[in-house]
Design a protein around this motif. Structure first.
Motif, mmCIF file in Angstrom:
data_model
loop_
_atom_site.group_PDB
_atom_site.id
_atom_site.type_symbol
_atom_site.label_atom_id
_atom_site.label_comp_id
_atom_site.label_asym_id
_atom_site.label_seq_id
_atom_site.Cartn_x
_atom_site.Cartn_y
_atom_site.Cartn_z
ATOM 1 N N LYS A 278 58.008 -22.742 52.120
ATOM 2 C CA LYS A 278 57.087 -21.515 52.668
ATOM 3 C C LYS A 278 56.043 -21.408 51.755
ATOM 4 C CE LYS A 278 60.259 -20.549 55.610
ATOM 5 N NZ LYS A 278 60.193 -20.973 57.363
ATOM 6 N N GLU A 279 55.611 -22.394 50.978
ATOM 7 C CA GLU A 279 54.400 -22.507 50.206
ATOM 8 C C GLU A 279 53.404 -23.065 50.733
ATOM 9 O OE1 GLU A 279 55.007 -24.005 46.160
ATOM 10 O OE2 GLU A 279 57.323 -23.650 46.686
ATOM 11 N N LEU A 280 53.331 -23.546 51.915
ATOM 12 C CA LEU A 280 52.462 -24.395 52.350
ATOM 13 C C LEU A 280 52.615 -24.377 54.257
ATOM 14 C CD1 LEU A 280 49.563 -25.989 52.675
ATOM 15 C CD2 LEU A 280 51.184 -28.003 52.721
ATOM 16 N N SER A 281 51.510 -23.960 54.956
ATOM 17 C CA SER A 281 51.525 -24.095 56.437
ATOM 18 C C SER A 281 50.567 -25.111 56.880
ATOM 19 C CB SER A 281 51.252 -22.748 57.088
ATOM 20 O OG SER A 281 52.288 -21.735 56.682
ATOM 21 N N VAL A 282 50.713 -25.993 57.609
ATOM 22 C CA VAL A 282 49.893 -27.100 58.184
ATOM 23 C C VAL A 282 49.496 -26.523 59.670
ATOM 24 C CG1 VAL A 282 49.433 -29.469 58.409
ATOM 25 C CG2 VAL A 282 50.824 -29.021 56.626
ATOM 26 N N LEU A 283 48.092 -26.391 59.876
ATOM 27 C CA LEU A 283 47.849 -26.126 61.053
ATOM 28 C C LEU A 283 47.001 -27.267 61.806
ATOM 29 C CD1 LEU A 283 46.448 -22.449 60.548
ATOM 30 C CD2 LEU A 283 48.740 -23.338 61.106
ATOM 31 N N GLY A 284 47.031 -27.786 62.907
ATOM 32 C CA GLY A 284 46.396 -28.529 63.638
ATOM 33 C C GLY A 284 45.626 -27.761 64.620
ATOM 34 N N GLY A 285 44.211 -27.938 64.776
ATOM 35 C CA GLY A 285 43.589 -27.215 65.640
ATOM 36 C C GLY A 285 42.173 -28.095 66.211
ATOM 37 N N ILE A 286 41.710 -27.548 67.240
ATOM 38 C CA ILE A 286 40.664 -27.895 67.998
ATOM 39 C C ILE A 286 39.512 -27.143 68.038
ATOM 40 C CG2 ILE A 286 39.582 -29.524 69.917
ATOM 41 C CD1 ILE A 286 42.318 -30.561 70.265
ATOM 42 N N TYR A 287 38.325 -27.526 67.757
ATOM 43 C CA TYR A 287 37.059 -26.334 67.948
ATOM 44 C C TYR A 287 36.498 -26.877 69.321
ATOM 45 C CZ TYR A 287 32.366 -24.757 67.333
ATOM 46 O OH TYR A 287 30.971 -23.894 67.556
ATOM 47 N N ASP A 288 36.670 -25.988 70.228
ATOM 48 C CA ASP A 288 36.178 -26.387 71.752
ATOM 49 C C ASP A 288 34.940 -25.891 71.945
ATOM 50 O OD1 ASP A 288 36.360 -27.309 74.223
ATOM 51 O OD2 ASP A 288 37.836 -25.730 74.960
ATOM 52 N N PHE A 289 33.909 -26.393 71.282
ATOM 53 C CA PHE A 289 32.723 -25.928 71.835
ATOM 54 C C PHE A 289 32.128 -26.608 73.288
ATOM 55 C CE2 PHE A 289 31.793 -29.500 69.002
ATOM 56 C CZ PHE A 289 31.179 -30.555 69.956
ATOM 57 N N GLY A 290 32.965 -27.358 73.763
ATOM 58 C CA GLY A 290 32.554 -27.735 75.211
ATOM 59 C C GLY A 290 33.519 -26.897 76.204
ATOM 60 N N ASN A 291 34.169 -26.028 75.737
ATOM 61 C CA ASN A 291 35.035 -25.202 76.664
ATOM 62 C C ASN A 291 35.994 -25.940 77.481
ATOM 63 O OD1 ASN A 291 36.216 -22.613 77.679
ATOM 64 N ND2 ASN A 291 34.691 -22.576 79.473
ATOM 65 N N TYR A 292 36.509 -27.105 77.044
ATOM 66 C CA TYR A 292 37.387 -28.013 77.790
ATOM 67 C C TYR A 292 38.717 -27.293 78.142
ATOM 68 C CZ TYR A 292 40.296 -32.018 78.696
ATOM 69 O OH TYR A 292 41.232 -32.922 79.052
ATOM 70 N N TYR A 293 39.086 -26.486 77.271
ATOM 71 C CA TYR A 293 40.187 -25.721 77.940
ATOM 72 C C TYR A 293 40.409 -24.543 78.393
ATOM 73 C CZ TYR A 293 42.297 -29.339 74.357
ATOM 74 O OH TYR A 293 42.363 -30.381 73.488
ATOM 75 N N ASN A 294 38.790 -24.256 78.879
ATOM 76 C CA ASN A 294 38.674 -22.839 79.628
ATOM 77 C C ASN A 294 39.062 -21.602 78.883
ATOM 78 O OD1 ASN A 294 37.162 -24.274 81.880
ATOM 79 N ND2 ASN A 294 39.436 -24.788 82.409
ATOM 80 N N LYS A 295 39.110 -21.755 77.495
ATOM 81 C CA LYS A 295 39.477 -20.560 76.812
ATOM 82 C C LYS A 295 38.381 -19.961 76.281
ATOM 83 C CE LYS A 295 43.862 -21.378 76.983
ATOM 84 N NZ LYS A 295 45.097 -20.629 77.139
ATOM 85 N N GLY A 296 37.178 -20.347 76.507
ATOM 86 C CA GLY A 296 35.742 -19.928 75.783
ATOM 87 C C GLY A 296 35.052 -20.782 75.214
#
Length: 218
Positions: free
Chosen positions: A163-181
């Motif tokens: 519990k000393e590290l968390s690895v996050l994988g994310g995508i910055y969606d500036f094209g609104n591909y996922y319709n989340k904004g």
């Protein structure tokens, strides 16, 4: 072109002058001799991706590693430095929509110069099936994130288990591909877990509001 260059140099220096005038001596004293970032960020060199999308002030907070395609193994020493030496509790691998590196890899990059080919070559394993079928660009972006997180999870397994590290994988969606904004960061992987409900459960433990969970998971 010369005038454009002159204006850019002027902007750099004037902006820096405004910056330092807005900071006290104490601000700099806190990090003159050492740094204490909380996030090791592996992200794309793309100029559209900047830390303003998730923090108002990245100074002494975000240890940034950039390359085309947000790849861990292209800058492994720097990633190790952030995780093992600086001991950041978060390793954040952040891709983005409409990634030029992914597009170039899939469409063929044999005519690029050697240095670019060398960096893109590392995408062969995560994207080999998509390349073979000339698949969807966004799918390729996701698969690359999952691959990079997988490398990190294996490399830093003990830190994650403790519990000393968390690895996050994310995508910055500036094209609104996922319709989340437009401009939304969506989380698609945490410590190797890809399933949406498991990601939501993990983020719920981080006190992320339920309404926001629906917007940042896919």
């Amino acid at each position: 072109m010369e005038q454009n260059s002159k204006e850019l140099i002027k902007e750099i220096l004037l902006t820096n002058d405004r910056f330092l005038k807005g900071k006290s001596r104490d601000f700099f004293k806190e990090h003159i001799n050492s740094q204490a970032p909380k996030i090791t960020l592996v992200t794309c060199s793309d100029s559209r991706v900047q830390t303003e999308i998730f923090t108002e002030d990245a100074i002494n907070k975000v240890f940034i590693i950039r390359n085309i395609g947000n790849q861990i193994e292209n800058n492994l020493g720097s990633v190790d430095y952030g995780v093992l030496h600086l001991k950041t509790p978060i390793l954040f691998i952040l891709g983005h929509t409409n990634c030029g590196a992914i597009k170039t890899f899939i469409s063929g990059y044999e005519n690029e110069n050697h240095s670019i080919r060398y960096e893109l070559d590392h995408l062969h394993i995560p994207l080999k099936e998509i390349t073979k079928n000339k698949g969807d660009i966004q799918k390729a972006i996701e698969e690359n994130i999952h691959w990079q997180v997988g490398i990190a999870v294996k490399r830093y397994k003990t830190l994650i288990e403790n519990k000393e590290l968390s690895v996050l994988g994310g995508i910055y969606d500036f094209g609104n591909y996922y319709n989340k904004g437009f401009g939304r960061i969506v989380i698609i992987n945490i410590n190797g877990e890809k399933e949406r409900e498991s990601i939501k459960e993990n983020l719920t433990k981080q006190d992320i509001p339920a309404e926001l969970l629906e917007k940042i998971t896919i």
